[in-house]
Scaffold this motif. Structure first.
Motif, PDB file in Angstrom:
ATOM      1  N   ASP A  74       0.855  -1.191   0.000  1.00  0.00           N
ATOM      2  CA  ASP A  74       0.000   0.000   0.000  1.00  0.00           C
ATOM      3  C   ASP A  74       0.887   1.236   0.000  1.00  0.00           C
ATOM      4  OD1 ASP A  74      -2.541  -1.342   0.236  1.00  0.00           O
ATOM      5  OD2 ASP A  74      -2.009  -1.768   2.311  1.00  0.00           O
ATOM      6  N   TYR A  75       0.590   2.157  -0.906  1.00  0.00           N
ATOM      7  CA  TYR A  75       1.379   3.384  -0.974  1.00  0.00           C
ATOM      8  C   TYR A  75       0.434   4.579  -1.056  1.00  0.00           C
ATOM      9  CZ  TYR A  75       4.907   6.801  -2.289  1.00  0.00           C
ATOM     10  OH  TYR A  75       5.730   7.897  -2.306  1.00  0.00           O
ATOM     11  N   GLU A  76       0.655   5.555  -0.198  1.00  0.00           N
ATOM     12  CA  GLU A  76      -0.157   6.764  -0.193  1.00  0.00           C
ATOM     13  C   GLU A  76       0.522   7.824  -1.059  1.00  0.00           C
ATOM     14  OE1 GLU A  76      -3.112   7.359   1.296  1.00  0.00           O
ATOM     15  OE2 GLU A  76      -3.249   5.288   2.003  1.00  0.00           O
ATOM     16  N   ALA A  77      -0.035   8.069  -2.240  1.00  0.00           N
ATOM     17  CA  ALA A  77       0.532   9.057  -3.154  1.00  0.00           C
ATOM     18  C   ALA A  77      -0.152  10.400  -2.966  1.00  0.00           C
ATOM     19  CB  ALA A  77       0.377   8.593  -4.604  1.00  0.00           C
ATOM     20  N   ALA A  78       0.597  11.463  -3.208  1.00  0.00           N
ATOM     21  CA  ALA A  78       0.038  12.808  -3.099  1.00  0.00           C
ATOM     22  C   ALA A  78      -0.859  13.098  -4.297  1.00  0.00           C
ATOM     23  CB  ALA A  78       1.152  13.840  -3.013  1.00  0.00           C
ATOM     24  N   SER A  82      -3.652  19.660  -0.559  1.00  0.00           N
ATOM     25  CA  SER A  82      -3.135  19.534   0.798  1.00  0.00           C
ATOM     26  C   SER A  82      -4.022  18.636   1.656  1.00  0.00           C
ATOM     27  CB  SER A  82      -3.029  20.919   1.447  1.00  0.00           C
ATOM     28  OG  SER A  82      -2.568  20.823   2.775  1.00  0.00           O
ATOM     29  N   GLY A  83      -3.396  17.642   2.288  1.00  0.00           N
ATOM     30  CA  GLY A  83      -4.121  16.761   3.184  1.00  0.00           C
ATOM     31  C   GLY A  83      -4.869  15.638   2.510  1.00  0.00           C
ATOM     32  N   GLN A  84      -4.812  15.557   1.178  1.00  0.00           N
ATOM     33  CA  GLN A  84      -5.524  14.503   0.460  1.00  0.00           C
ATOM     34  C   GLN A  84      -4.526  13.603  -0.280  1.00  0.00           C
ATOM     35  OE1 GLN A  84      -8.728  15.827  -2.047  1.00  0.00           O
ATOM     36  NE2 GLN A  84      -9.573  17.200  -0.506  1.00  0.00           N
ATOM     37  N   ASN A  85      -4.602  12.315  -0.003  1.00  0.00           N
ATOM     38  CA  ASN A  85      -3.768  11.330  -0.688  1.00  0.00           C
ATOM     39  C   ASN A  85      -4.653  10.318  -1.396  1.00  0.00           C
ATOM     40  OD1 ASN A  85      -1.391  12.494   0.289  1.00  0.00           O
ATOM     41  ND2 ASN A  85      -1.396  11.222   2.132  1.00  0.00           N
ATOM     42  N   ILE A  86      -4.042   9.530  -2.254  1.00  0.00           N
ATOM     43  CA  ILE A  86      -4.755   8.435  -2.913  1.00  0.00           C
ATOM     44  C   ILE A  86      -3.958   7.153  -2.711  1.00  0.00           C
ATOM     45  CG2 ILE A  86      -3.656   8.917  -5.160  1.00  0.00           C
ATOM     46  CD1 ILE A  86      -6.317   7.953  -6.446  1.00  0.00           C
ATOM     47  N   ARG A  87      -4.653   6.083  -2.327  1.00  0.00           N
ATOM     48  CA  ARG A  87      -3.968   4.830  -2.040  1.00  0.00           C
ATOM     49  C   ARG A  87      -3.726   4.045  -3.327  1.00  0.00           C
ATOM     50  NH1 ARG A  87      -7.631   2.111   0.203  1.00  0.00           N
ATOM     51  NH2 ARG A  87      -7.778   0.344  -1.207  1.00  0.00           N
ATOM     52  N   ILE A  88      -2.492   3.593  -3.493  1.00  0.00           N
ATOM     53  CA  ILE A  88      -2.104   2.771  -4.631  1.00  0.00           C
ATOM     54  C   ILE A  88      -1.751   1.392  -4.099  1.00  0.00           C
ATOM     55  CG2 ILE A  88      -0.425   2.471  -6.488  1.00  0.00           C
ATOM     56  CD1 ILE A  88      -0.216   5.481  -6.652  1.00  0.00           C
ATOM     57  N   ASP A  89      -2.364   0.360  -4.661  1.00  0.00           N
ATOM     58  CA  ASP A  89      -2.164  -1.003  -4.179  1.00  0.00           C
ATOM     59  C   ASP A  89      -1.152  -1.763  -5.038  1.00  0.00           C
ATOM     60  OD1 ASP A  89      -4.083  -0.558  -2.246  1.00  0.00           O
ATOM     61  OD2 ASP A  89      -5.720  -1.384  -3.460  1.00  0.00           O
ATOM     62  N   ASP A  90      -0.416  -2.653  -4.370  1.00  0.00           N
ATOM     63  CA  ASP A  90       0.461  -3.614  -5.046  1.00  0.00           C
ATOM     64  C   ASP A  90       1.381  -2.948  -6.064  1.00  0.00           C
ATOM     65  OD1 ASP A  90      -0.773  -5.696  -3.612  1.00  0.00           O
ATOM     66  OD2 ASP A  90      -2.377  -5.806  -5.081  1.00  0.00           O
ATOM     67  N   LEU A  91       2.135  -1.985  -5.590  1.00  0.00           N
ATOM     68  CA  LEU A  91       3.114  -1.317  -6.453  1.00  0.00           C
ATOM     69  C   LEU A  91       4.359  -2.197  -6.556  1.00  0.00           C
ATOM     70  CD1 LEU A  91       4.174   1.104  -8.045  1.00  0.00           C
ATOM     71  CD2 LEU A  91       4.806   2.176  -5.881  1.00  0.00           C
ATOM     72  N   ASN A  92       4.610  -2.700  -7.751  1.00  0.00           N
ATOM     73  CA  ASN A  92       5.779  -3.550  -8.000  1.00  0.00           C
ATOM     74  C   ASN A  92       6.652  -2.892  -9.061  1.00  0.00           C
ATOM     75  OD1 ASN A  92       5.081  -6.055  -6.391  1.00  0.00           O
ATOM     76  ND2 ASN A  92       3.259  -5.870  -7.679  1.00  0.00           N
ATOM     77  N   LEU A 123     -10.629   5.574  -6.686  1.00  0.00           N
ATOM     78  CA  LEU A 123     -10.725   6.542  -7.777  1.00  0.00           C
ATOM     79  C   LEU A 123     -12.024   7.338  -7.703  1.00  0.00           C
ATOM     80  CD1 LEU A 123      -9.214   7.524 -10.300  1.00  0.00           C
ATOM     81  CD2 LEU A 123     -10.492   5.836 -11.628  1.00  0.00           C
ATOM     82  N   LEU A 124     -13.050   6.736  -7.130  1.00  0.00           N
ATOM     83  CA  LEU A 124     -14.344   7.411  -7.013  1.00  0.00           C
ATOM     84  C   LEU A 124     -14.224   8.706  -6.210  1.00  0.00           C
ATOM     85  CD1 LEU A 124     -17.400   7.261  -7.600  1.00  0.00           C
ATOM     86  CD2 LEU A 124     -17.642   5.964  -5.471  1.00  0.00           C
ATOM     87  N   LYS A 125     -13.268   8.721  -5.291  1.00  0.00           N
ATOM     88  CA  LYS A 125     -13.075   9.919  -4.466  1.00  0.00           C
ATOM     89  C   LYS A 125     -12.648  11.115  -5.314  1.00  0.00           C
ATOM     90  CE  LYS A 125     -11.520   7.140  -0.521  1.00  0.00           C
ATOM     91  NZ  LYS A 125     -10.379   6.871   0.393  1.00  0.00           N
ATOM     92  N   LYS A 214      -4.804  13.707 -10.055  1.00  0.00           N
ATOM     93  CA  LYS A 214      -3.344  13.882 -10.116  1.00  0.00           C
ATOM     94  C   LYS A 214      -2.690  12.916  -9.133  1.00  0.00           C
ATOM     95  CE  LYS A 214      -1.636  17.900 -10.860  1.00  0.00           C
ATOM     96  NZ  LYS A 214      -1.197  19.321 -10.778  1.00  0.00           N
ATOM     97  N   ILE A 215      -1.566  12.321  -9.551  1.00  0.00           N
ATOM     98  CA  ILE A 215      -0.819  11.394  -8.702  1.00  0.00           C
ATOM     99  C   ILE A 215       0.636  11.837  -8.689  1.00  0.00           C
ATOM    100  CG2 ILE A 215      -0.084   9.004  -8.363  1.00  0.00           C
ATOM    101  CD1 ILE A 215      -2.641   8.136  -9.775  1.00  0.00           C
ATOM    102  N   GLU A 216       1.095  12.263  -7.519  1.00  0.00           N
ATOM    103  CA  GLU A 216       2.438  12.799  -7.382  1.00  0.00           C
ATOM    104  C   GLU A 216       3.223  12.030  -6.325  1.00  0.00           C
ATOM    105  OE1 GLU A 216       1.631  17.508  -8.338  1.00  0.00           O
ATOM    106  OE2 GLU A 216       1.503  16.826  -6.261  1.00  0.00           O
ATOM    107  N   GLY A 217       4.536  12.244  -6.337  1.00  0.00           N
ATOM    108  CA  GLY A 217       5.382  11.718  -5.269  1.00  0.00           C
ATOM    109  C   GLY A 217       5.481  10.215  -5.205  1.00  0.00           C
TER     110      GLY A 217
END
Length: 247
Positions: A74-78, A82-92, A123-125, A214-217
């Motif tokens: 699990d990775y929390e990408a920016a 501010s204060g909002q992240n998006i979770r990315i699963d199974d990053l290989n 993604l719905l968020k 947008k997906i950063e960091g």
């Protein structure tokens, strides 16, 4: 013959000891890289690190590893907000040509490729209508996205709940949408407007159906490369050069 047999036995024993030493060394290196990657990226859990190739010790002597695989559950990408992240699963990610310092405090891959998944629920968020509530698309008619799912053939099924003259439609209407990536942004665009039984203004309705995230960091500075709608979410591929694993 006796001397030759003794030499062969000694060679086998030394070879076995070398293999054991090599595997112990690679295990230590994997743990060190994993710990430093967890610290440098601020991860909640320690990632999986697998150093490929044999023997490992000869790669160490050369100061560069041929192939390193990284797995982050699990990775929390920016998101740029501010204060909002998006979770990315199974990053290989597969790292090639990894140069490192002797204490593993710094490691940089010449190139990297990888894959991950963003679930439809996550993604719905990103949908603007979900964040701001129902949108009035024409006087007396409001609409909002209530669901995302696999639409088949690489499309996203977008479900829209609508209210006409104060009465909610009995069932959500749906459209198929295309997902693309542009720079660091995932974009979802409806192939056509939903049928609400009335004429709709294209630009107003698309404030509901179309959205972007947008997906950063991402770790080590890797970047989005491509996206595709799949069964459980949007599958993304990433790539990068001079990617930092640690330090």
């Amino acid at each position: 013959m006796r001397a030759l047999r003794i030499l062969l036995i000694v060679a086998v024993i030394l070879g076995g000891l070398f293999v054991i030493a090599d595997r112990v060394a690679v295990g230590f290196a994997e743990d060190e890289v994993a710990d430093r990657l967890r610290t440098s990226e601020g991860l909640a859990t320690t990632p999986d690190v697998s150093i490929k190739g044999f023997p490992f010790l000869t790669q160490v002597a050369g100061g560069e590893l041929d192939d390193v695989e990284i797995g982050i559950e699990d990775y929390e990408a920016a998101t740029g907000v501010s204060g909002q992240n998006i979770r990315i699963d199974d990053l290989n990610a597969q790292m090639r040509g990894v140069a490192f310092t002797g204490d593993y405090s710094s490691a940089t891959a010449a190139t990297a490729t990888g894959s991950a998944t963003i679930t439809y629920a996550e993604l719905l968020k990103a949908a603007k209508s979900v964040e701001s509530g129902p949108v009035e698309v024409v006087p007396g008619v409001t609409a909002t996205i209530v669901g995302l799912s696999d639409g088949g053939n690489g499309k996203i099924k977008v479900e829209i709940e609508a209210t006409v003259a104060g009465t909610k439609l009995p069932q959500p209407v749906s459209v198929l949408s295309t997902v693309t990536v542009e720079g660091d942004t995932v974009k979802v665009k409806a192939d056509s407007l939903p049928n609400l039984g009335i004429d709709l203004a294209d630009n107003k309705m698309r404030t509901v159906t179309d959205f972007e995230q947008k997906i950063e960091g991402l770790p080590g500075g890797i970047k989005l490369d491509a996206v595709e709608a799949a069964k459980t979410g949007v599958e993304i591929t990433v790539k990068g050069s001079n990617v930092s694993l640690a330090g």
